[in-house]
Scaffold this motif. Structure first.
Motif, PDB file in Angstrom:
ATOM      1  N   TRP A 143       0.803  -1.217   0.000  1.00 20.60           N
ATOM      2  CA  TRP A 143       0.000   0.000   0.000  1.00 20.60           C
ATOM      3  C   TRP A 143       0.837   1.267   0.000  1.00 20.60           C
ATOM      4  O   TRP A 143       0.457   2.259  -0.616  1.00 20.60           O
ATOM      5  N   GLU A 144       1.968   1.245   0.665  1.00 18.32           N
ATOM      6  CA  GLU A 144       2.819   2.434   0.680  1.00 18.32           C
ATOM      7  C   GLU A 144       3.362   2.727  -0.718  1.00 18.32           C
ATOM      8  O   GLU A 144       3.299   3.848  -1.212  1.00 18.32           O
ATOM      9  N   SER A 145       3.869   1.702  -1.383  1.00 17.35           N
ATOM     10  CA  SER A 145       4.387   1.874  -2.744  1.00 17.35           C
ATOM     11  C   SER A 145       3.271   2.205  -3.725  1.00 17.35           C
ATOM     12  O   SER A 145       3.440   3.056  -4.606  1.00 17.35           O
ATOM     13  N   LEU A 146       2.136   1.537  -3.581  1.00 17.42           N
ATOM     14  CA  LEU A 146       1.018   1.796  -4.479  1.00 17.42           C
ATOM     15  C   LEU A 146       0.552   3.243  -4.361  1.00 17.42           C
ATOM     16  O   LEU A 146       0.307   3.909  -5.367  1.00 17.42           O
ATOM     17  N   GLY A 147       0.445   3.754  -3.146  1.00 16.71           N
ATOM     18  CA  GLY A 147       0.029   5.137  -2.943  1.00 16.71           C
ATOM     19  C   GLY A 147       0.964   6.113  -3.630  1.00 16.71           C
ATOM     20  O   GLY A 147       0.523   7.038  -4.326  1.00 16.71           O
ATOM     21  N   ALA A 148       2.264   5.909  -3.470  1.00 17.35           N
ATOM     22  CA  ALA A 148       3.254   6.794  -4.109  1.00 17.35           C
ATOM     23  C   ALA A 148       3.138   6.714  -5.631  1.00 17.35           C
ATOM     24  O   ALA A 148       3.184   7.733  -6.329  1.00 17.35           O
ATOM     25  N   TYR A 149       2.971   5.498  -6.139  1.00 13.32           N
ATOM     26  CA  TYR A 149       2.846   5.303  -7.581  1.00 13.32           C
ATOM     27  C   TYR A 149       1.603   5.998  -8.128  1.00 13.32           C
ATOM     28  O   TYR A 149       1.653   6.699  -9.139  1.00 13.32           O
ATOM     29  N   LEU A 150       0.466   5.821  -7.456  1.00 10.88           N
ATOM     30  CA  LEU A 150      -0.776   6.423  -7.927  1.00 10.88           C
ATOM     31  C   LEU A 150      -0.711   7.941  -7.876  1.00 10.88           C
ATOM     32  O   LEU A 150      -1.176   8.618  -8.787  1.00 10.88           O
ATOM     33  N   PHE A 151      -0.119   8.497  -6.807  1.00 11.94           N
ATOM     34  CA  PHE A 151       0.041   9.949  -6.726  1.00 11.94           C
ATOM     35  C   PHE A 151       0.846  10.466  -7.908  1.00 11.94           C
ATOM     36  O   PHE A 151       0.502  11.472  -8.520  1.00 11.94           O
ATOM     37  N   SER A 152       1.923   9.780  -8.248  1.00  8.46           N
ATOM     38  CA  SER A 152       2.779  10.251  -9.343  1.00  8.46           C
ATOM     39  C   SER A 152       2.028  10.219 -10.672  1.00  8.46           C
ATOM     40  O   SER A 152       2.189  11.102 -11.503  1.00  8.46           O
ATOM     41  N   ARG A 153       1.185   9.216 -10.874  1.00  6.31           N
ATOM     42  CA  ARG A 153       0.424   9.119 -12.116  1.00  6.31           C
ATOM     43  C   ARG A 153      -0.589  10.247 -12.227  1.00  6.31           C
ATOM     44  O   ARG A 153      -0.771  10.831 -13.296  1.00  6.31           O
ATOM     45  N   VAL A 154      -1.255  10.563 -11.125  1.00  6.25           N
ATOM     46  CA  VAL A 154      -2.238  11.646 -11.149  1.00  6.25           C
ATOM     47  C   VAL A 154      -1.537  12.977 -11.400  1.00  6.25           C
ATOM     48  O   VAL A 154      -2.003  13.794 -12.184  1.00  6.25           O
ATOM     49  N   ALA A 155      -0.408  13.188 -10.759  1.00  5.53           N
ATOM     50  CA  ALA A 155       0.329  14.441 -10.948  1.00  5.53           C
ATOM     51  C   ALA A 155       0.752  14.601 -12.405  1.00  5.53           C
ATOM     52  O   ALA A 155       0.720  15.693 -12.962  1.00  5.53           O
ATOM     53  N   ARG A 156       1.123  13.516 -13.039  1.00  3.30           N
ATOM     54  CA  ARG A 156       1.615  13.559 -14.413  1.00  3.30           C
ATOM     55  C   ARG A 156       0.484  13.629 -15.436  1.00  3.30           C
ATOM     56  O   ARG A 156       0.610  14.272 -16.466  1.00  3.30           O
ATOM     57  N   HIS A 157      -0.629  12.946 -15.171  1.00  2.00           N
ATOM     58  CA  HIS A 157      -1.664  12.781 -16.203  1.00  2.00           C
ATOM     59  C   HIS A 157      -3.064  13.203 -15.762  1.00  2.00           C
ATOM     60  O   HIS A 157      -4.039  12.876 -16.434  1.00  2.00           O
TER      61      HIS A 157
END
Length: 114
Positions: A59-73
């Motif tokens: 969950w920690e890694s998934l949260g960071a990954y999802l945040f980065s995707r939203v910020a980018r796209h």
């Protein structure tokens, strides 16, 4: 690119992609719980309970990954979810989640949210 035909009917591939997008972008929209948990000082308690419920997800890694995707796209994703909401409505099902996801994606990508 590895393209595979999924149907002889026009629109089937788009329908698959849009339904999948509702799931993926919905997960991205749920990351609002992370900064909220941090705000209330409960992040260290929340993440382990998520891991108990879904033990195969980091969950920690998934949260960071999802945040980065939203910020980018985020802007493009908000527009895509608005279109997905229209196609859900065409089925006669209220597009409650797709509309909420579009709004959350838009909010998370707004300059004030950054």
């Amino acid at each position: 690119m590895d393209a595979t035909a999924v149907s002889d009917h026009v629109g089937t591939a788009s329908a698959i992609k849009m339904r999948r997008s509702i799931m993926i972008k919905g997960l991205e929209a749920l990351v609002e719980s992370y900064p909220n948990a941090r705000h209330y000082g409960v992040e260290d308690h929340m993440l382990p309970t998520l891991a108990e419920t879904f033990p195969n997800i980091d969950w920690e890694s998934l949260g960071a990954y999802l945040f980065s995707r939203v910020a980018r796209h985020g802007k493009r994703r908000a527009e895509e979810m608005a279109e997905a909401a229209r196609t859900v409505a065409e089925t006669g099902i209220p597009p409650t989640m797709a509309e909420a996801i579009a709004a959350k994606q838009q909010w998370m990508n707004a300059p004030a949210a950054a």
